[in-house]
Write an enzyme that holds these catalytic residues in place. Sequence first.
Site, mmCIF file in Angstrom:
data_model
loop_
_atom_site.group_PDB
_atom_site.id
_atom_site.type_symbol
_atom_site.label_atom_id
_atom_site.label_comp_id
_atom_site.label_asym_id
_atom_site.label_seq_id
_atom_site.Cartn_x
_atom_site.Cartn_y
_atom_site.Cartn_z
ATOM 1 C CG ASP A 25 -1.812 1.142 1.345
ATOM 2 O OD1 ASP A 25 -2.055 1.793 0.315
ATOM 3 O OD2 ASP A 25 -2.305 1.421 2.463
ATOM 4 C CG ASP A 29 -6.232 2.619 0.248
ATOM 5 O OD1 ASP A 29 -5.266 1.833 0.401
ATOM 6 O OD2 ASP A 29 -6.818 2.756 -0.836
ATOM 7 C CG ASP A 33 -1.358 1.743 -3.694
ATOM 8 O OD1 ASP A 33 -0.138 1.564 -3.887
ATOM 9 O OD2 ASP A 33 -1.803 2.420 -2.736
ATOM 10 C CG ASP A 102 -5.020 -12.640 -14.165
ATOM 11 O OD1 ASP A 102 -5.709 -13.344 -14.907
ATOM 12 O OD2 ASP A 102 -4.570 -13.012 -13.069
ATOM 13 C CG ASP A 203 -9.455 -16.246 -14.548
ATOM 14 O OD1 ASP A 203 -8.753 -16.584 -13.585
ATOM 15 O OD2 ASP A 203 -10.705 -16.244 -14.516
ATOM 16 C CD GLU A 245 -6.988 -20.640 -13.457
ATOM 17 O OE1 GLU A 245 -6.999 -20.926 -12.260
ATOM 18 O OE2 GLU A 245 -7.801 -19.840 -13.957
ATOM 19 C CG HIS A 317 -4.469 -15.679 -7.052
ATOM 20 N ND1 HIS A 317 -3.863 -16.177 -8.194
ATOM 21 C CD2 HIS A 317 -5.785 -15.556 -7.362
ATOM 22 C CE1 HIS A 317 -4.767 -16.349 -9.136
ATOM 23 N NE2 HIS A 317 -5.938 -15.974 -8.663
ATOM 24 C CG ASP A 318 -6.849 -19.185 -7.392
ATOM 25 O OD1 ASP A 318 -7.383 -18.223 -6.819
ATOM 26 O OD2 ASP A 318 -6.822 -19.316 -8.633
HETATM 27 C C1 NOJ Z 1 -9.194 -18.461 -11.469
HETATM 28 C C2 NOJ Z 1 -8.580 -17.388 -10.643
HETATM 29 O O1 NOJ Z 1 -7.240 -17.686 -10.428
HETATM 30 C C3 NOJ Z 1 -9.396 -17.304 -9.386
HETATM 31 O O2 NOJ Z 1 -8.795 -16.494 -8.420
HETATM 32 C C4 NOJ Z 1 -10.765 -16.823 -9.753
HETATM 33 O O3 NOJ Z 1 -11.591 -16.839 -8.618
HETATM 34 C C5 NOJ Z 1 -11.398 -17.715 -10.816
HETATM 35 N N1 NOJ Z 1 -10.488 -18.047 -11.861
HETATM 36 C C6 NOJ Z 1 -12.593 -17.046 -11.435
HETATM 37 O O4 NOJ Z 1 -12.166 -15.967 -12.230
#
Ligand code: NOJ
Length: 541
Positions: A25, A29, A33, A102, A203, A245, A317-318
């Site tokens: 950040d 906030d 960013d 992305d 994605d 992906e 991140h997933d």
């Molecule tokens: C894959 C992304 O990596 C994930 O974070 C997202 O929730 C889903 N696709 C839907 O866009």
Amino acid sequence: MLDKTKYGWWKSAVFYQIYPKSFQDSDGDGLGDIPGIISRLDYLEKLGVDGIWLSPVLDSPQVDNGYDISDYRAIWPPYGAMRDMERLISEAKKRGISIIMDLVLNHTSDRHPWFREALKGRDNPYHDYYVWREGEPGTPPNDMRACFGGSAWEYVPELGQYYFHQYAVQQPDLNWDNPRVRRELYDMIRFWVNKGVEGFRLDVIDSIAKEPDKKITARGPKLHEYVRELSANAFIEPGIVTVGEAWSADTGEAKKWSAPDGSELSMVFQFEHICLDQSFEKWDAVPLPLPKLKRCFERWQRELHGEGWNSLFLENHDLPRVVSRWGDDTAFRVESAKCLAAMLYGMEGTPYIYQGEEIGMTNVPLGLSDYEDVETVNMIAERRARGYPDGEILASARARSRDNARTPMQWDASENAGFTTGRPWFAVNENYRGINVRSALADPDSVFYFYQKLIALRKKHPVFRDGEFTLLEPEDEALFVYTRCTDAERLLVICNMSGDARKYTVPAGFENAEILIGNYKGVSDVLRPWEARMMYEGGTR
Ligand code: NOJ
């Protein structure tokens, strides 16, 4: 420096993923960013990465942290303005770092003007931008489920129709069978190429050619036709790097996706290795079967060699933090983080580091009411409704929630880990006082410097790019050992993926090999807990 105008430059590259909300950040906030990212570019240059995969920064109501886009050509205001994005692109480029955006092409936000128009009537020109079916209230067209729980169909009473969504209700699927949709998306991509973006992560790209009447989501019959059209129209310059992906990809599919003629994409993220430690759903974790992991990597390494290209990753991140998932985030956190990196970085493919992985960040012990992620929140509600005990639900979330990877980046030991001077949007992991960038940079034996060295080695020795993979000791439950060989060079990677010491004799031909990198001082016949070593013969010393 890599020549990024040439096809295939990314075969020698390493990329770094930034999840913008949690990176840095700059204005207090509590949200990361773009100016914050710019302020950390020197750090990324020091690490040695060639590109940043930037998770979505576009305008969005943030139901799914930006994977629900409401304007493909505007920055979400809390992240900054278009001029900040332009500055990020040019400042990164000065440091030899490409921006890889992305692209969320499978769906938009329900706040996107296309969807707002689509809701106005069946005759509206935008109605056919989405996937609609007739149906009675309470009786969806079929029983398809959304990935984040619940039905994949949402009823709109004003239209007397259902729309299809593979993710949250607020993420309606785009209709790729409509050529106008495809054209709009290609134009949008060109807009970003013209701004200097040098690559894209796509994605859930394997889901675009859905056929819900046949219950097909991934791998629809028109999938590769659409991807080739996308590539021909949007990824025109040979240097544009693309990574799709594709949860559904097996090696056969991945060869099509990453065909060396460049007709589709540069590479895909496949998840076969990631799914080996679950039983029914991702929430139902089982211990990682190491021999299966080795066989899985072996198959991908051998089958794509010369016929496609792998991406190499253990986190994003997933996914939960790998040091907590497959390593040991207590007694051997540093050793196991390095060992996992060595295991992966000896392989053929393009590696991706997820922010914080390079300092060995860990999972976060949250309470059930602390979770933010829409997928986790839905899982908690669903499992509670099905009578699962809270303790069991919490154990699943702590092991598997995407929120494990989404806590703020740990920069230093000051309040909020140096991420923000305000109130962070999401919990900072308590362990930040010990695990942070500043202390990693001050310690020559840190995980950071191990990554830095691995990246440099991959650039120095062609065998990392070209060598043929051979798995040794396939059935061993603790050791992951393989070689990579070309006519001129030979690399041996030895990883003890356990907390126990293990005896190991280096195979013939490597007795006098140079140790390129290791995570313990000195050499012994016994591999110490989580010990990793890369040994090298030939070529450029
Ligand atoms: C894959 C992304 O990596 C994930 O974070 C997202 O929730 C889903 N696709 C839907 O866009």
